[in-house]
Write an enzyme that holds these catalytic residues in place. Structure first.
Site, PDB file in Angstrom:
ATOM      1  CG  HIS A  15      -1.795   1.097   1.451  1.00  0.00           C
ATOM      2  ND1 HIS A  15      -2.923   1.299   0.689  1.00  0.00           N
ATOM      3  CD2 HIS A  15      -1.770   2.106   2.367  1.00  0.00           C
ATOM      4  CE1 HIS A  15      -3.554   2.375   1.131  1.00  0.00           C
ATOM      5  NE2 HIS A  15      -2.872   2.894   2.146  1.00  0.00           N
ATOM      6  CB  ILE A  62      -4.053  -1.875  12.180  1.00  0.00           C
ATOM      7  CG1 ILE A  62      -4.802  -0.617  12.628  1.00  0.00           C
ATOM      8  CG2 ILE A  62      -4.820  -2.597  11.072  1.00  0.00           C
ATOM      9  CD1 ILE A  62      -4.965   0.441  11.553  1.00  0.00           C
ATOM     10  CG  MET A 112       0.194  -1.551   8.708  1.00  0.00           C
ATOM     11  SD  MET A 112      -0.250   0.101   9.341  1.00  0.00           S
ATOM     12  CE  MET A 112       0.954   1.099   8.498  1.00  0.00           C
ATOM     13  CE1 TYR A 155      -3.398   1.083   7.555  1.00  0.00           C
ATOM     14  CE2 TYR A 155      -4.146   1.100   5.277  1.00  0.00           C
ATOM     15  CZ  TYR A 155      -3.448   1.695   6.312  1.00  0.00           C
ATOM     16  OH  TYR A 155      -2.792   2.874   6.107  1.00  0.00           O
ATOM     17  CG  HIS A 195      -8.472  -0.784  12.515  1.00  0.00           C
ATOM     18  ND1 HIS A 195      -8.295   0.206  13.453  1.00  0.00           N
ATOM     19  CD2 HIS A 195      -8.333  -1.966  13.168  1.00  0.00           C
ATOM     20  CE1 HIS A 195      -8.038  -0.340  14.622  1.00  0.00           C
ATOM     21  NE2 HIS A 195      -8.064  -1.671  14.481  1.00  0.00           N
TER      22      HIS A 195
END
Length: 105
Positions: free
Chosen positions: A7, A36, A39, A74, A77
């Site tokens: 990302h 998270i 991630m 993610y 979140h």
């Protein structure tokens, strides 16, 4: 579908965002890896290219996820959503690009 997802966020901060505020925002981004679980990694840097093809973008942020599902987790979140609002408010321009790395043959 399984597979690593990268990302990428490229941005240019607004002129009124101080270097200290930039550092704080970057630290908050990095801290998302602790809240998270999807991630997996976070890295960032500033443009050092001599080709002058950055189109005004000055910073890049890269996060890694084990799958598209992890990336999707993610994105929704609450910690990411709150942080994204802060980051977008500080950005003059921003681009987001996700990809699944492919090894060269």
């Amino acid at each position: 579908m399984a597979g690593i997802v990268k990302h990428i966020v490229m941005l240019k901060f607004k002129a009124e965002v101080t270097e200290e505020e930039q550092r704080e925002l970057i630290a908050k981004y990095a801290a998302l890896t602790t809240t998270i679980s999807a991630m997996k990694t976070f890295e960032w840097g500033t443009d050092v290219s001599v080709e002058n093809m950055h189109d005004g973008y000055t910073h890049v942020f890269e996060s890694t996820f084990d799958s598209k599902e992890g990336r999707n987790e993610y994105l929704v979140h609450p910690n990411h959503e709150a942080y994204a609002q802060e980051l977008f408010a500080a950005a003059e321009k921003i681009i987001v690009f996700d990809y699944c790395p492919v090894k060269a043959p």
